[in-house]
Enzyme design. Structure first.
Site, PDB file in Angstrom:
ATOM      1  N   PHE A   1       4.485 -18.622  -1.350  1.00 46.53           N
ATOM      2  CA  PHE A   1       5.200 -17.716  -1.307  1.00 46.53           C
ATOM      3  C   PHE A   1       4.718 -16.632   0.043  1.00 46.53           C
ATOM      4  O   PHE A   1       5.708 -15.974   0.678  1.00 46.53           O
ATOM      5  CB  PHE A   1       4.984 -16.833  -2.671  1.00 46.53           C
ATOM      6  CG  PHE A   1       5.442 -16.751  -3.842  1.00 46.53           C
ATOM      7  CD1 PHE A   1       6.364 -18.014  -3.730  1.00 46.53           C
ATOM      8  CD2 PHE A   1       4.757 -17.751  -5.046  1.00 46.53           C
ATOM      9  CE1 PHE A   1       6.613 -18.372  -5.282  1.00 46.53           C
ATOM     10  CE2 PHE A   1       4.810 -18.511  -6.174  1.00 46.53           C
ATOM     11  CZ  PHE A   1       6.276 -19.434  -6.218  1.00 46.53           C
TER      12      PHE A   1
ATOM     13  N   ASN B   1       0.484 -12.523   6.963  1.00 48.19           N
ATOM     14  CA  ASN B   1       0.666 -11.279   5.600  1.00 48.19           C
ATOM     15  C   ASN B   1       0.959  -9.469   6.436  1.00 48.19           C
ATOM     16  O   ASN B   1      -0.710  -9.583   6.450  1.00 48.19           O
ATOM     17  CB  ASN B   1       0.567 -10.936   4.774  1.00 48.19           C
ATOM     18  CG  ASN B   1       1.366 -12.589   3.784  1.00 48.19           C
ATOM     19  OD1 ASN B   1       0.428 -13.174   3.536  1.00 48.19           O
ATOM     20  ND2 ASN B   1       2.457 -12.593   3.995  1.00 48.19           N
TER      21      ASN B   1
ATOM     22  N   HIS C   1       1.018  -1.218  -0.132  1.00 52.57           N
ATOM     23  CA  HIS C   1      -0.273  -0.145  -0.093  1.00 52.57           C
ATOM     24  C   HIS C   1       1.300   0.929  -0.188  1.00 52.57           C
ATOM     25  O   HIS C   1       1.457   1.412   0.858  1.00 52.57           O
ATOM     26  CB  HIS C   1      -0.853   0.178   1.622  1.00 52.57           C
ATOM     27  CG  HIS C   1      -1.415  -1.067   1.210  1.00 52.57           C
ATOM     28  ND1 HIS C   1      -3.603  -1.147   1.174  1.00 52.57           N
ATOM     29  CD2 HIS C   1      -1.725  -2.638   1.403  1.00 52.57           C
ATOM     30  CE1 HIS C   1      -4.008  -2.052   0.984  1.00 52.57           C
ATOM     31  NE2 HIS C   1      -3.213  -3.064   1.188  1.00 52.57           N
TER      32      HIS C   1
ATOM     33  N   LEU D   1       5.846  -8.269  -2.076  1.00 52.03           N
ATOM     34  CA  LEU D   1       5.425  -8.880  -2.648  1.00 52.03           C
ATOM     35  C   LEU D   1       4.245  -8.228  -2.427  1.00 52.03           C
ATOM     36  O   LEU D   1       3.793  -7.483  -1.487  1.00 52.03           O
ATOM     37  CB  LEU D   1       4.818  -9.674  -1.540  1.00 52.03           C
ATOM     38  CG  LEU D   1       5.683 -11.029  -1.593  1.00 52.03           C
ATOM     39  CD1 LEU D   1       5.079 -11.850  -0.659  1.00 52.03           C
ATOM     40  CD2 LEU D   1       5.903 -11.805  -3.034  1.00 52.03           C
TER      41      LEU D   1
ATOM     42  N   ASP E   1      -6.502 -12.866  -2.745  1.00 55.18           N
ATOM     43  CA  ASP E   1      -5.130 -11.387  -3.212  1.00 55.18           C
ATOM     44  C   ASP E   1      -4.505 -11.563  -4.549  1.00 55.18           C
ATOM     45  O   ASP E   1      -4.184 -10.854  -4.690  1.00 55.18           O
ATOM     46  CB  ASP E   1      -3.911 -11.534  -2.145  1.00 55.18           C
ATOM     47  CG  ASP E   1      -4.022  -9.751  -2.007  1.00 55.18           C
ATOM     48  OD1 ASP E   1      -4.200  -9.260  -2.274  1.00 55.18           O
ATOM     49  OD2 ASP E   1      -2.739  -9.851  -1.658  1.00 55.18           O
TER      50      ASP E   1
END
Length: 386
Positions: A252, A221, A143, A310, A277
């Protein structure tokens, strides 16, 4: 007169148990029954599938894009329709298009697009997920930090107004930046509040849960981790039976050992469920795209910013199902529940979605013996054939 037909020739998973030598009877876009094949009336049209498995349509509550489109790039009904269409091929029959942290103007446009998609009954659209902008700068992930900001009274009022016009409105917030009284106000209005992109302590996360938050966004995450003296958001999710959590199962984002530990440790009745996602790459061969002016590169199954962070996932739902089944060793029925029933429960639509049972929407996926998507029905209508 409503159309009635029977899907035959496949094993049927109703969300709880498997049925063999049975037919799934659909009428008017709704599941009518699961009936022994020998008891079928001759005047019902038979659709013979010749093997494989019929399972509940998958539900994805975190879908940033697909079909070459990212919701942030131009939030409108056509973008939402394109995203939904792209995911049909991978078994997702209901999803929440997800807006990543953006400007107030883009956020307002996304809400307006969601309202219009609901009015137009866009196939696959079941609501919106606003992931940000009220997040923690220390756990921003991909973000844009320039767009992350506190939740003001106007933001709160806009969210409360929006939920009145959407089937589902989910928002991800960091509870250390959005106080409990604002969480309670959103929940009281019908918003589903998820904790994410947060460095909150266990105590703050549990206070947010007590205020009505019921979910965590992409477990592990961009959140405070489980420590032996500071359990963090991860500890709150695993210890609380009231917090469900999405999990990006691509190999991952989270190590397989951590996934197995979390699945064993999670206190119910709230569950861990699958999310993709997914970004705009799904259903395309594109190798890069931009988000908030920053380039994201697709390589080796990963999506990353230039610094290696990521940036969402290059993941579809049937791949996530196969991953937890084959790589984590979960029984297939549990893997399927993680993609259908459990996300339906998490956003409170499990009275119509997540099962193949009388009265439920005829959102159905036919899988072949290799667990590839062969055919998809949404509300009883055929939308994808391999």
């Amino acid at each position: 007169m409503s159309t009635i037909y029977a899907l035959t020739g496949s094993e049927i998973f109703d969300g709880e148990i498997w049925h063999r030598d049975s037919a799934l009877v659909v009428e008017g876009g709704v599941i009518k029954s699961i009936t022994a094949r020998s008891d079928l009336s001759n005047d019902i049209r038979h659709v013979e599938l010749n093997g494989g498995k019929l399972v509940p349509g998958f539900i994805d509550v975190q879908v940033n894009g697909g079909g070459g489109v990212l919701l942030n790039d131009g939030p409108n009904v056509d973008a939402i329709r394109t995203i939904c269409d792209a995911h049909f091929a991978f078994g997702t029959t209901a999803l929440l298009p997800t807006l990543i942290t953006d400007t107030p103007e883009i956020t307002a446009a996304a809400i307006a697009a969601g309202k219009a998609a609901a009015q137009e009954k866009v196939a696959g659209f079941i609501g919106l997920h606003l992931e940000g902008p009220h997040l923690s700068l220390t756990h921003k992930g991909t973000h844009d930090p320039k767009l992350i900001r506190p939740m003001g009274d106007a933001d709160l009022l806009a969210i409360i107004e929006a939920v009145q016009h959407l089937p589902v409105l989910l928002t991800t917030v960091a509870p250390e930046t959005v106080p409990a009284d604002k969480i309670r106000a959103m929940v009281d209005a019908g918003v589903i509040v998820s904790l994410g992109h947060s460095g909150a302590s266990y105590e703050i996360a549990m206070a947010a849960k007590d205020a009505g938050a019921t979910m965590a966004t992409h477990l592990f995450n961009a959140m405070s981790q489980l420590g032996h003296r500071s359990p963090g958001v991860v500890g709150a999710v695993l210890e609380s039976g009231d917090l469900s959590a999405g999990l990006i199962a691509d190999g991952f984002h989270v190590d397989k050992a951590s996934m197995r530990i979390a699945l064993r440790a999670k206190k119910g009745p709230a569950k861990i469920f699958l999310v993709t996602d997914a970004m705009s790459t799904i259903g395309t061969d594109i190798t890069s795209f931009t988000l908030n002016g920053r380039t994201i590169t697709r390589a080796g199954g990963r999506l990353t910013l230039d610094d290696g962070t990521l940036a969402g996932a290059d993941l579809d739902m049937i791949s996530a199902v196969r991953f937890v089944h084959r790589e984590l060793g979960l029984p297939l029925d549990e893997a399927l529940r993680m993609a259908s029933l459990y996300p339906a429960e998490s956003i409170r639509i499990d009275h119509h979605y997540g099962r193949l049972a009388p009265g439920y929407s005829a959102n159905i996926v036919h899988l072949d013996d290799e667990l590839e998507v062969d055919h998809v029905w949404i509300g009883g209508d055929s939308h994808y054939v391999r």
